[in-house]
Design an enzyme around this catalytic site. Structure first.
Site, mmCIF file in Angstrom:
data_model
loop_
_atom_site.group_PDB
_atom_site.id
_atom_site.type_symbol
_atom_site.label_atom_id
_atom_site.label_comp_id
_atom_site.label_asym_id
_atom_site.label_seq_id
_atom_site.Cartn_x
_atom_site.Cartn_y
_atom_site.Cartn_z
ATOM 1 N N HIS A 1 14.507 -31.996 5.874
ATOM 2 C CA HIS A 1 15.841 -32.519 5.570
ATOM 3 C C HIS A 1 16.397 -31.939 4.280
ATOM 4 C CE1 HIS A 1 15.588 -36.377 8.183
ATOM 5 N NE2 HIS A 1 16.097 -35.356 8.814
ATOM 6 N N GLU B 1 17.097 -13.805 22.507
ATOM 7 C CA GLU B 1 16.131 -14.074 21.432
ATOM 8 C C GLU B 1 14.692 -14.113 21.930
ATOM 9 O OE1 GLU B 1 17.365 -17.649 19.401
ATOM 10 O OE2 GLU B 1 17.875 -18.682 21.243
ATOM 11 N N ASN C 1 16.557 -14.045 14.458
ATOM 12 C CA ASN C 1 15.463 -14.791 13.805
ATOM 13 C C ASN C 1 14.331 -15.021 14.802
ATOM 14 O OD1 ASN C 1 17.386 -15.011 11.843
ATOM 15 N ND2 ASN C 1 17.925 -17.121 12.321
ATOM 16 N N ASP C 2 14.701 -15.550 15.956
ATOM 17 C CA ASP C 2 13.673 -15.807 16.967
ATOM 18 C C ASP C 2 13.208 -14.512 17.620
ATOM 19 O OD1 ASP C 2 12.975 -18.532 17.027
ATOM 20 O OD2 ASP C 2 14.975 -19.007 17.767
ATOM 21 N N ARG D 1 8.140 -17.873 12.201
ATOM 22 C CA ARG D 1 9.150 -17.649 11.163
ATOM 23 C C ARG D 1 9.070 -18.656 10.016
ATOM 24 N NH1 ARG D 1 14.545 -19.186 14.690
ATOM 25 N NH2 ARG D 1 15.488 -19.993 12.799
ATOM 26 N N CYS E 1 23.808 -13.261 15.577
ATOM 27 C CA CYS E 1 23.990 -14.438 14.723
ATOM 28 C C CYS E 1 22.710 -14.820 13.991
ATOM 29 C CB CYS E 1 24.508 -15.612 15.548
ATOM 30 S SG CYS E 1 23.468 -16.031 16.928
HETATM 31 C C1 PEP Z 1 18.126 -17.029 15.812
HETATM 32 O O1 PEP Z 1 17.079 -17.345 16.382
HETATM 33 O O2 PEP Z 1 18.315 -15.909 15.280
HETATM 34 C C2 PEP Z 1 19.227 -17.985 15.712
HETATM 35 C C3 PEP Z 1 20.392 -17.608 15.255
HETATM 36 O O3 PEP Z 1 18.991 -19.267 16.071
HETATM 37 P P1 PEP Z 1 18.131 -20.314 15.201
HETATM 38 O O4 PEP Z 1 17.905 -19.692 13.860
HETATM 39 O O5 PEP Z 1 18.932 -21.555 15.143
HETATM 40 O O6 PEP Z 1 16.892 -20.459 16.006
HETATM 41 MG MG MG Z 2 17.022 -19.071 17.686
#
Ligand code: PEP
Ligand code: MG
Length: 757
Positions: A364, A605, A628-629, A639, A676
């Site tokens: 949080h 992803e 990211n994923d 991660r 993103c």
């Molecule tokens: C990602 O995985 O890159 C993504 C934008 O989604 P999140 O970070 O919310 O998993």
């Molecule tokens: Mg993701």
């Protein structure tokens, strides 16, 4: 053996400093293995020599005097080979080195094992005996196990001694780096203010109470005082947080209700126990329960319960314990377990950054830190916080690192960075309405990722052209039940309204993995490979349908909605989700709501999706890469795990090849490609992504102006040339340093990290 091992580790863990810890280790290992000698040699990184630091059996006068070169003697050999050395006649070994002051000539057998922490040899643990014999397999395994267990404690003890100026080498330490995980982007330099739990529940004794009614009244008044404190903290943060974000504090208050913690405590008081003991019993039971849960989100609730318990206890122990504290202008708030309520205690104008020994980017506190634009590092497990009070530190929220004992060089390079971040933010207004166009006329769309309403305000101020990812799970996470369709609609409407006429890409609920809901626990061995994202919502169409209906209705009259599906790993998931979205669309239209069918997109992803981009893109309106994923799954690196953070290479050649393939394949079937993940918010990453042809870069609002500044200063031809060169490289480190060099040569020194390690 296991219980011996556990008790040694526990005892050593509780040692006040490294010296005592080392003495305890040699003493206990000597007893447990029944050997004549047990010694510890630590490697001094400055001189690269092993120093005898503690011994049971050798001449104690030799401690601190016996020093060996890093490959000298049997100790050096163990260190260089990084594996155990078991000899029945050590003096006969060609590498044996005799030190008369130790009196070790009488010992024939020798077993040495390296002490290794995070790949670094810290020292060597040695046992010796007079009799000429090989240590058996069990003894060797025991020593290896104990050394592996103690390595972290020794590293921690060493760090804490260095910080207190008790460094065994006598050298002046500098730029000590503690690694954690990035909780919220940004850098800050400031003075540590360490928060401790207010009172220690563990040390409360068990007692009976004479007057049950009075005890209950006393307990109730303590709870009420805590409620008031929390409300005050919430009110102090009110100007920075939206009502739905403040809901976190309601969740907190709810835990104090009679239906939860308070009721159970009163039951125990009613049986004749005093309030402090009853509180201890209930809190510890809750904590045990939460900590046993294999779900990171729920496990973190144990922290909240503990925090509340300590707060109530503080009032029970000393009713006037909520005295005001003074905070330096540049407060870096540090705690073993930071909680949202601690955050609110420091006046906002004094707060520069947050550091927590425990917790992850999912806590949080990290969510709030991102919303407030405060740099934050979580999970700094090796940091001895008690030694940091008042010390100047650097918090690097990009890399998840904290530095103490700052050298003038590191301090000045980070000061430049802080200054530049301030300058850039001052120039935001000026940059806000300028288009993101390269010097040779290529436009790159700059969108933002949002979650909390605070992100929206910042995004608008930074000139975002749209929302590339609205993480709908955030409003779900800060609630204590699924939000109703109406609640969701209001929340989504606020986002759509704020950005209208720009598009807002709403991702359907992406829970599971590291994002869990308290009221919908998912207990799994391997959550990132488990029931996550679209897998959950397709199994629960009632959740999915309500959410899509809320999104569609929220977009009435605005028509700036895009819907995006997370964690797609095969075509049938896309088709099923599309089917449900069409169904809701027709239902909503039949109800008389006048909305257009929104564009629907899919997140790429999961590695399998990379190879089906064409098939996926043909079925939808756009694709967006969740780098990211994607990076985590391609490289098989969690991660959120600080232990493997150094393997999480966003610029891994395989990742770059995948990103390039994805955009080419999407364009080949005439569909738009966005990204993103965090990579889009990195200036170097953004250059490569723009050169690959990504139509939209969507990033954290904090990073947007920086990326825009860089993209407006380069030509696409130059970016394509850099990309071409990097795509031929085979090592992530070489890619990264070549990119940094290119950025430097282009005049963007300030955007390459100044860290020198
Ligand atoms: C990602 O995985 O890159 C993504 C934008 O989604 P999140 O970070 O919310 O998993
Ligand atoms: Mg993701």
């Amino acid at each position: 053996m296991l219980s011996v091992l556990r008790s040694i580790v526990q005892e050593v863990n509780a040692a006040p400093d490294l010296g005592v810890a080392l003495e305890l280790i040699v003493e206990r290992v000597h007893e447990a293995m029944n050997t004549e000698v047990c010694s510890i040699y630590l490697l001094d990184p400055e001189t690269n020599r092993y120093i005898l630091m503690a011994t049971k059996g050798l001449n104690p006068a030799a401690i601190g005097k016996v020093k060996l070169g890093h490959s000298e003697g049997l100790v050096g050999l163990v260190g260089v080979r990084e594996e155990p050395l078991n000899l029945h006649n050590a003096p006969a070994h060609p590498r044996y080195r005799y030190f008369p002051e130790t009196g070790e000539e009488k010992y024939k057998s020798f077993l040495g094992v390296p002490i290794i922490h995070h790949r670094k040899v810290l020292g060597v643990l040695v046992v010796q005996q007079r009799a000429s014999r090989l240590f058996d397999e069990g003894e060797e395994a025991f020593l290896v196990t104990i050394s592996a267990q103690l390595a972290a404690i020794i590293a921690h003890g060493e760090a804490s001694d260095i910080i207190s100026g008790l460094d065994f080498t006598g050298q002046k330490a500098k730029d000590i780096c503690f690694k954690g995980v990035a909780g919220s982007a940004g850098v800050a330099i400031g003075s540590c203010v360490v928060f401790y739990p207010l009172a220690d529940l563990n040390s409360v004794p068990d007692k009976e109470c004479a007057d049950i009614e009075a005890e209950i009244a006393f307990f109730e008044s303590a709870v009420e005082s805590v409620r008031q404190d929390i409300r005050q903290v919430g009110a102090r943060l009110a100007s920075q947080l939206r009502p739905e974000e403040q809901a976190l504090f309601d969740v907190y208050l709810g835990m104090l209700d009679d239906t939860a913690l308070s009721g159970e405590v009163k039951n125990i008081i009613n049986k004749g126990h005093w309030a402090q003991g009853a509180l201890k019993e209930v809190v510890q039971e809750y904590v045990r329960h939460f900590e046993a849960i294999n779900d990171p989100y729920l496990r973190e609730r144990a922290v909240d319960i503990k925090d509340l318990g300590q707060r109530v206890l503080a009032y029970l122990q000393k009713p006037d314990s909520s005295e005001e504290r003074e905070y330096p202008q540049d407060t870096i708030l540090v705690s073993e377990e930071l909680t949202p309520s601690m955050l609110g205690e420091v006046p906002k104008e004094n707060l520069r950054a947050l550091v927590s020994v425990l917790g992850s980017g999912n806590s949080h506190v990290a969510i709030l830190a991102r919303a407030m634009g405060l740099p934050c590092v979580m999970g700094v497990v090796d940091m001895p916080i008690s030694k940091l009070e008042g010390r100047q530190v650097i918090v690097d929220g990009y890399k998840g690192e904290v530095f103490s004992h700052l050298s003038p060089e590191l301090l000045s390079s980070y000061s430049v960075l802080v200054e530049e971040e301030e300058q850039i933010s001052k120039g935001f207004d000026e940059l806000k309405d300028k288009p993101c166009v390269t010097t040779d006329g290529h436009h790159v769309s700059m969108w933002v990722n949002t979650g909390l309403m605070t992100d929206v305000m910042r995004s608008l101020n930074h000139g975002a052209e749209g929302v590339g990812l609205y993480r709908t799970e955030v409003p779900f996470m800060i609630n204590d039940r699924f939000p109703s369709e109406l609640e969701q609609r209001d929340c989504y409407r606020e986002q759509l309204d704020a950005f209208s006429p720009s598009m807002v890409t709403m991702r359907t609920l992406d829970i599971g993995g590291d994002k869990a809901l308290t009221y919908f626990p998912i207990k799994e061995e391997n959550p990132f490979l488990g029931w996550r994202g679209i897998r959950v919502t397709l199994d629960h169409p009632e959740i999915f349908l309500v959410q899509v209906r809320a999104m569609l209705k929220a977009s009435e009259g605005l028509d700036n909605l895009r819907i995006m599906l997370p964690m797609i790993s095969n075509i049938s998931e896309v088709e099923e989700a599309l089917h449900l979205i069409y169904r809701v669309y027709h239902e909503v239209r039949e109800e008389g709501v006048d909305v257009k069918m929104p564009p629907v997109g899919v997140m790429i992803e999961v590695p399998s999706a990379i190879f089906q981009v064409k098939e996926i893109a043909e079925r939808v309106d756009f694709i967006s890469v969740g780098s990211n994923d994607l990076t985590q799954y391609m490289l098989a690196v969690d991660r959120n795990n600080p232990r493997v953070a150094s393997l999480y290479h966003s610029f891994h050649p395989a990742v770059l090849q995948a990103l390039y393939k994805i955009v080419c394949d999407a364009h080949a079937v005439g569909k738009q490609a966005s990204i993103c993940g965090e990579l889009a918010g990195d200036p170097g990453g953004a250059i490569l992504l723009a050169a690959m042809g990504y139509d939209i870069l969507s990033m954290n609002a904090v990073n947007l102006p920086k990326v825009k500044l860089v993209l407006r200063s380069i030509s696409m031809r130059w970016a394509e040339d850099v990309l071409r060169r990097l795509l031929c490289m085979d090592s992530p480190q070489v890619v990264k340093s070549t990119l940094e060099l290119a950025l430097k040569e282009a005049g963007f020194d300030q955007f390459t990290r100044p860290v020198r390690h």
